[in-house]
Every structure is written in structure tokens, then in C-alpha cells.
Design a protein around this motif. Structure first.
Motif, PDB file in Angstrom:
ATOM      1  N   LYS A 109      25.432  53.456  22.746  1.00  0.00           N
ATOM      2  CA  LYS A 109      24.398  53.756  23.740  1.00  0.00           C
ATOM      3  C   LYS A 109      25.036  54.469  24.924  1.00  0.00           C
ATOM      4  CE  LYS A 109      20.781  51.707  26.659  1.00  0.00           C
ATOM      5  NZ  LYS A 109      19.739  52.655  26.209  1.00  0.00           N
ATOM      6  N   ILE A 110      24.616  55.714  25.154  1.00  0.00           N
ATOM      7  CA  ILE A 110      25.146  56.507  26.264  1.00  0.00           C
ATOM      8  C   ILE A 110      24.017  57.330  26.877  1.00  0.00           C
ATOM      9  CG2 ILE A 110      26.597  58.493  26.866  1.00  0.00           C
ATOM     10  CD1 ILE A 110      28.741  57.450  25.075  1.00  0.00           C
ATOM     11  N   ASP A 111      23.967  57.302  28.182  1.00  0.00           N
ATOM     12  CA  ASP A 111      23.043  58.136  28.954  1.00  0.00           C
ATOM     13  C   ASP A 111      23.831  58.675  30.141  1.00  0.00           C
ATOM     14  OD1 ASP A 111      21.112  59.276  30.550  1.00  0.00           O
ATOM     15  OD2 ASP A 111      19.669  57.644  30.339  1.00  0.00           O
ATOM     16  N   VAL A 112      24.105  59.982  30.150  1.00  0.00           N
ATOM     17  CA  VAL A 112      24.980  60.550  31.177  1.00  0.00           C
ATOM     18  C   VAL A 112      24.350  60.538  32.564  1.00  0.00           C
ATOM     19  CG1 VAL A 112      26.183  62.008  29.511  1.00  0.00           C
ATOM     20  CG2 VAL A 112      24.200  62.922  30.747  1.00  0.00           C
ATOM     21  N   THR A 113      23.079  60.194  32.657  1.00  0.00           N
ATOM     22  CA  THR A 113      22.423  60.124  33.966  1.00  0.00           C
ATOM     23  C   THR A 113      22.488  58.723  34.565  1.00  0.00           C
ATOM     24  OG1 THR A 113      20.217  59.581  33.068  1.00  0.00           O
ATOM     25  CG2 THR A 113      20.814  61.919  33.225  1.00  0.00           C
ATOM     26  N   ILE A 160      34.037  64.915  24.240  1.00  0.00           N
ATOM     27  CA  ILE A 160      33.333  66.188  24.100  1.00  0.00           C
ATOM     28  C   ILE A 160      31.921  65.987  24.621  1.00  0.00           C
ATOM     29  CG2 ILE A 160      32.607  68.020  22.522  1.00  0.00           C
ATOM     30  CD1 ILE A 160      34.834  67.193  20.629  1.00  0.00           C
ATOM     31  N   ASN A 161      31.622  66.603  25.760  1.00  0.00           N
ATOM     32  CA  ASN A 161      30.330  66.385  26.405  1.00  0.00           C
ATOM     33  C   ASN A 161      29.298  67.365  25.858  1.00  0.00           C
ATOM     34  OD1 ASN A 161      28.378  65.388  28.145  1.00  0.00           O
ATOM     35  ND2 ASN A 161      28.896  66.856  29.738  1.00  0.00           N
ATOM     36  N   THR A 162      28.409  66.878  25.026  1.00  0.00           N
ATOM     37  CA  THR A 162      27.346  67.706  24.451  1.00  0.00           C
ATOM     38  C   THR A 162      25.989  67.399  25.076  1.00  0.00           C
ATOM     39  OG1 THR A 162      27.077  66.085  22.673  1.00  0.00           O
ATOM     40  CG2 THR A 162      28.514  67.971  22.231  1.00  0.00           C
ATOM     41  N   ALA A 163      25.974  66.529  26.083  1.00  0.00           N
ATOM     42  CA  ALA A 163      24.711  66.164  26.730  1.00  0.00           C
ATOM     43  C   ALA A 163      24.255  67.275  27.670  1.00  0.00           C
ATOM     44  CB  ALA A 163      24.875  64.858  27.501  1.00  0.00           C
ATOM     45  N   GLY A 164      22.958  67.411  27.815  1.00  0.00           N
ATOM     46  CA  GLY A 164      22.431  68.412  28.728  1.00  0.00           C
ATOM     47  C   GLY A 164      20.971  68.704  28.430  1.00  0.00           C
ATOM     48  N   MET A 181      17.700  69.639  34.980  1.00  0.00           N
ATOM     49  CA  MET A 181      18.858  70.373  34.456  1.00  0.00           C
ATOM     50  C   MET A 181      20.110  70.090  35.277  1.00  0.00           C
ATOM     51  SD  MET A 181      17.447  74.065  33.065  1.00  0.00           S
ATOM     52  CE  MET A 181      16.207  74.403  34.347  1.00  0.00           C
ATOM     53  N   PHE A 182      19.992  70.053  36.597  1.00  0.00           N
ATOM     54  CA  PHE A 182      21.165  69.746  37.419  1.00  0.00           C
ATOM     55  C   PHE A 182      21.613  68.300  37.208  1.00  0.00           C
ATOM     56  CE2 PHE A 182      20.309  73.665  39.726  1.00  0.00           C
ATOM     57  CZ  PHE A 182      21.597  74.069  40.068  1.00  0.00           C
ATOM     58  N   LYS A 183      20.650  67.389  37.050  1.00  0.00           N
ATOM     59  CA  LYS A 183      20.975  65.979  36.836  1.00  0.00           C
ATOM     60  C   LYS A 183      21.731  65.780  35.531  1.00  0.00           C
ATOM     61  CE  LYS A 183      18.718  61.428  36.615  1.00  0.00           C
ATOM     62  NZ  LYS A 183      17.418  60.720  36.664  1.00  0.00           N
ATOM     63  N   ASN A 184      21.269  66.422  34.470  1.00  0.00           N
ATOM     64  CA  ASN A 184      21.903  66.252  33.161  1.00  0.00           C
ATOM     65  C   ASN A 184      23.157  67.109  32.996  1.00  0.00           C
ATOM     66  OD1 ASN A 184      20.185  64.560  31.070  1.00  0.00           O
ATOM     67  ND2 ASN A 184      18.711  65.629  32.381  1.00  0.00           N
ATOM     68  N   ASN A 185      23.070  68.368  33.388  1.00  0.00           N
ATOM     69  CA  ASN A 185      24.155  69.309  33.085  1.00  0.00           C
ATOM     70  C   ASN A 185      25.333  69.198  34.041  1.00  0.00           C
ATOM     71  OD1 ASN A 185      22.232  70.107  31.266  1.00  0.00           O
ATOM     72  ND2 ASN A 185      21.827  72.090  32.200  1.00  0.00           N
ATOM     73  N   VAL A 186      25.060  69.023  35.327  1.00  0.00           N
ATOM     74  CA  VAL A 186      26.137  69.018  36.320  1.00  0.00           C
ATOM     75  C   VAL A 186      26.550  67.596  36.683  1.00  0.00           C
ATOM     76  CG1 VAL A 186      26.885  69.859  38.567  1.00  0.00           C
ATOM     77  CG2 VAL A 186      25.260  71.206  37.216  1.00  0.00           C
ATOM     78  N   MET A 187      25.600  66.803  37.194  1.00  0.00           N
ATOM     79  CA  MET A 187      25.933  65.431  37.553  1.00  0.00           C
ATOM     80  C   MET A 187      26.355  64.627  36.327  1.00  0.00           C
ATOM     81  SD  MET A 187      25.725  65.318  40.755  1.00  0.00           S
ATOM     82  CE  MET A 187      25.900  63.542  40.957  1.00  0.00           C
ATOM     83  N   GLY A 188      25.714  64.909  35.184  1.00  0.00           N
ATOM     84  CA  GLY A 188      26.107  64.225  33.951  1.00  0.00           C
ATOM     85  C   GLY A 188      27.537  64.516  33.571  1.00  0.00           C
ATOM     86  N   CYS A 189      27.975  65.750  33.778  1.00  0.00           N
ATOM     87  CA  CYS A 189      29.359  66.132  33.496  1.00  0.00           C
ATOM     88  C   CYS A 189      30.337  65.344  34.366  1.00  0.00           C
ATOM     89  CB  CYS A 189      29.505  67.640  33.720  1.00  0.00           C
ATOM     90  SG  CYS A 189      31.201  68.218  33.879  1.00  0.00           S
ATOM     91  N   LEU A 190      30.035  65.244  35.663  1.00  0.00           N
ATOM     92  CA  LEU A 190      30.924  64.527  36.579  1.00  0.00           C
ATOM     93  C   LEU A 190      30.922  63.027  36.301  1.00  0.00           C
ATOM     94  CD1 LEU A 190      30.040  66.449  39.866  1.00  0.00           C
ATOM     95  CD2 LEU A 190      32.125  66.648  38.495  1.00  0.00           C
ATOM     96  N   ARG A 191      29.742  62.471  36.012  1.00  0.00           N
ATOM     97  CA  ARG A 191      29.677  61.043  35.688  1.00  0.00           C
ATOM     98  C   ARG A 191      30.466  60.740  34.406  1.00  0.00           C
ATOM     99  NH1 ARG A 191      24.004  61.502  37.376  1.00  0.00           N
ATOM    100  NH2 ARG A 191      23.727  60.356  39.331  1.00  0.00           N
ATOM    101  N   THR A 192      30.367  61.620  33.436  1.00  0.00           N
ATOM    102  CA  THR A 192      31.111  61.437  32.185  1.00  0.00           C
ATOM    103  C   THR A 192      32.607  61.440  32.439  1.00  0.00           C
ATOM    104  OG1 THR A 192      29.350  62.442  30.848  1.00  0.00           O
ATOM    105  CG2 THR A 192      31.577  62.451  29.922  1.00  0.00           C
TER     106      THR A 192
END
Length: 319
Positions: A108-112, A139-143, A161-172
Motif C-alpha cells: 500500500k503506497i500513496d505518494v500524497t 523507481i517513482n512511477t506515480a503521477g 498534478m503538482f501534488k502528485n508529480n512534484v510533492m509526491g516525488c519529494l515525499r517519496t
């Protein structure tokens, strides 16, 4: 004691210790071999942050086929369609003539959500073998992607898009860096994409991820962690995050639905493999490599029937 007697005793002691040493070495090798047999011949663990998409599924099955333990991130790792497809794929390969040497562990993973990411990191640590200090790569494929012109697009889509693509990247990066440091592993991110009409905000997020990757690369370099981006230009933006595509092979009633996770070419998958294995990785790898398409058929499985005469190249049916 005579000199000759002492010399004989010395030689006998040396021979005895040599035999004992050889026996100990043999036992150590035997124990290590038994442990390897018990844990399989897996090459190490990799996290794919989102296997809810066709791209994530394709990368999961690709690296599992290469002998890795793959942690497959999903919003619902039990009842979702991607989870069922992965279980069906593993069952299919287990019953084939060439079973998979790797494995897939739905997670279970949610990058947000940082709480979900922390729990996932702890759970992954519990799955590692005694000799594993961490994982080889994330490997971050979320977005997400929404197409629309800037003057008419809903701003909620921008925020998503910013929440998933950018903030999600940093949280990951923050959540799993602790598992990458011990192995001097790699953080692999989706970087630049196609600059098509209606993708202004999406491209802004992709460029932001590229900037994040550059900054993270400098910050993590002292720990030996490499940060790599995958240039996705040449791959349609919607294809990066689309769900597995259903199709039917027959109009007859009762024929199960098949699903395709066809996104990348075989050469593009090889590019990701290089990004993982290169001893001195490049900062960016381009996925747009002309080649015949990689096609993978995944069964949606409630119960699985496997024919003994079926070859691996034929799709498996679910009923």
C-alpha cells in the motif's frame, strides 16, 4: 623431549589444524549455499511506487522476471484490478516451464500521504532478508496528467498534478532514502516529457521534477545515492499514467477479459535496466528508443486455469 619428536608433533598439529580449517570452511560454504537456496537467487529489492498504472505493472513484471524482489506500490494492494493482475501473472509464471526467479510484493503506497509512505518503508524493512541492508532502487512511477488549455483548465487539476508529480516525488525521496543509503542505491524519477498542446501545466510539473532531481542529486551524493531521471519524450503523456487496457479476444459469451500493460518498447525497458545497473550512471536516460513494442498480457484472475499445453506466449484466461 627430543628435537625429532617435537618436530613430528608440530607437523601433526599443523596437519590437524589444516583439516579442521578445511572442514570449517566447507561447513560455512554449505550453510551459505543452503541459505541461498532457501531465499532464492534474487538480485535484490526494488520499489515501484505505483503499479496501479500499465507502466508500473510493466516495470514490475520486467524486473521480477530478471530475478528481483519487486515491491509494487498500490492504493489497494488486495482487491484492486492491478493487484489481481499481478497475482494472476505470478501464478501463470509459477506454473510455466520457466518460473520467475524474482517475486512481487504488493504494498500500500500513496505518494500524497506521508503516513502511508512511512508505514510502507517500515513494512518493506520487515520483508528484507537477514543479509539485506536496504533496497537497490526506488523507481517513482506515480503521477497524474490532465490535458487542457491554461485559460480554461480547472485549477484543481493543476493542484492535483503538482501534488502528485512534484510533492509526491519529494515525499517519496524522504520516505525511502533510509533504505537506499545502506546499499548506495538509486532514486529513479520520471523527468521531462512531451511538450504537446494542452500540457502546459503538466510540463511545468515535469520540469519541476527535473529541478528536484538536480537538487537531490547534490544532496544525496555524499551518501553514494545516485539520482537518475528518465526522459519520457516520445512516450505519450497519458500513457505514463493510464490504467491497464482491457480487450477481448473473442465475442463468445463467457470468454474472460484480457488486459494489456503495453507502454514501453523492449529497448526502453532496457534503458531503465541500464539506469539501474550502470556502474557510473548518467544523470538522464532517454526512453524514446525505436523498436518493436513490448507486449505483455495480464489475466484478471478470480480463479485461474492453466493448460499444460499452453506456451508462455499465449495469454492466460480467467473465469
Amino acid at each position: 623431549m627430543e628435537v625429532q619428536t617435537a618436530l613430528v608433533l608440530t607437523i601433526q598439529l599443523i596437519a590437524l589444524f589444516s583439516i579442521a580449517g578445511a572442514l570449517l570452511l566447507y561447513l560455512l560454504c554449505k550453510v551459505r549455499g543452503t541459505r541461498d537456496d532457501a531465499t532464492g537467487t534474487q538480485k535484490g529489492s526494488i520499489l515501484i511506487t505505483c503499479a496501479d498504472t500499465a507502466l508500473g505493472l510493466q516495470i514490475c513484471t520486467f524486473f521480477a522476471s530478471k530475478g528481483h524482489r519487486v515491491f509494487a506500490g498500490m492504493k489497494d494492494p488486495v482487491e484492486s484490478l492491478p493487484a489481481k493482475l499481478l497475482r494472476g501473472w505470478m501464478k501463470m509464471r509459477e506454473n510455466s516451464d520457466t518460473p520467475v526467479s524474482g517475486s512481487v510484493v504488493p504494498m500500500k503506497i500513496d505518494v500524497t500521504r506521508e503516513d502511508v509512505l512511512r508505514e510502507a518503508a517500515e513494512s518493506m524493512g520487515a520483508h528484507l532478508n537477514a543479509g539485506e541492508r536496504g533496497i537497490l532502487a526506488v523507481i517513482n512511477t506515480a503521477g497524474s496528467v490532465y490535458r487542457g488549455r491554461i485559460d480554461s483548465q480547472d485549477s484543481l487539476q493543476w493542484e492535483n498534478m503538482f501534488k502528485n508529480n512534484v510533492m509526491g516525488c519529494l515525499r517519496t525521496a524522504r520516505a525511502f532514502i533510509g533504505l537506499l543509503r545502506p546499499t548506495r542505491g538509486r532514486l529513479i524519477l520520471l523527468g521531462s516529457g512531451n511538450d504537446d498542446d494542452g500540457l502546459t501545466v503538466f510540463m511545468a510539473t515535469r520540469n519541476a521534477v527535473q529541478g528536484c532531481a538536480d537538487a537531490l542529486r547534490k544532496e544525496l551524493r555524499p551518501y553514494g545515492v545516485n539520482v537518475v531521471t528518465l526522459d519520457s519524450r516520445g512516450v505519450p503523456a497519458e500513457s505514463l499514467f493510464k490504467a491497464p487496457v482491457p480487450y477481448t479476444v473473442s465475442d463468445e459469451e463467457g470468454v474472460p477479459t484480457q488486459y494489456s500493460a503495453e507502454v514501453l518498447t523492449t529497448s526502453a525497458l532496457g534503458v531503465i535496466e541500464r539506469a539501474l545497473y550502470d556502474s557510473r550512471p548518467s544523470e538522464t536516460y532517454c526512453l524514446s528508443v525505436p523498436n518493436s513494442k513490448f507486449q505483455m498480457k495480464l489475466p484478471c484472475r478470480s480463479s485461474l486455469k492453466i493448460s499444460a499445453s499452453r506456451t508462455d506466449s499465449k495469454p492466460i484466461q480467467s473465469v
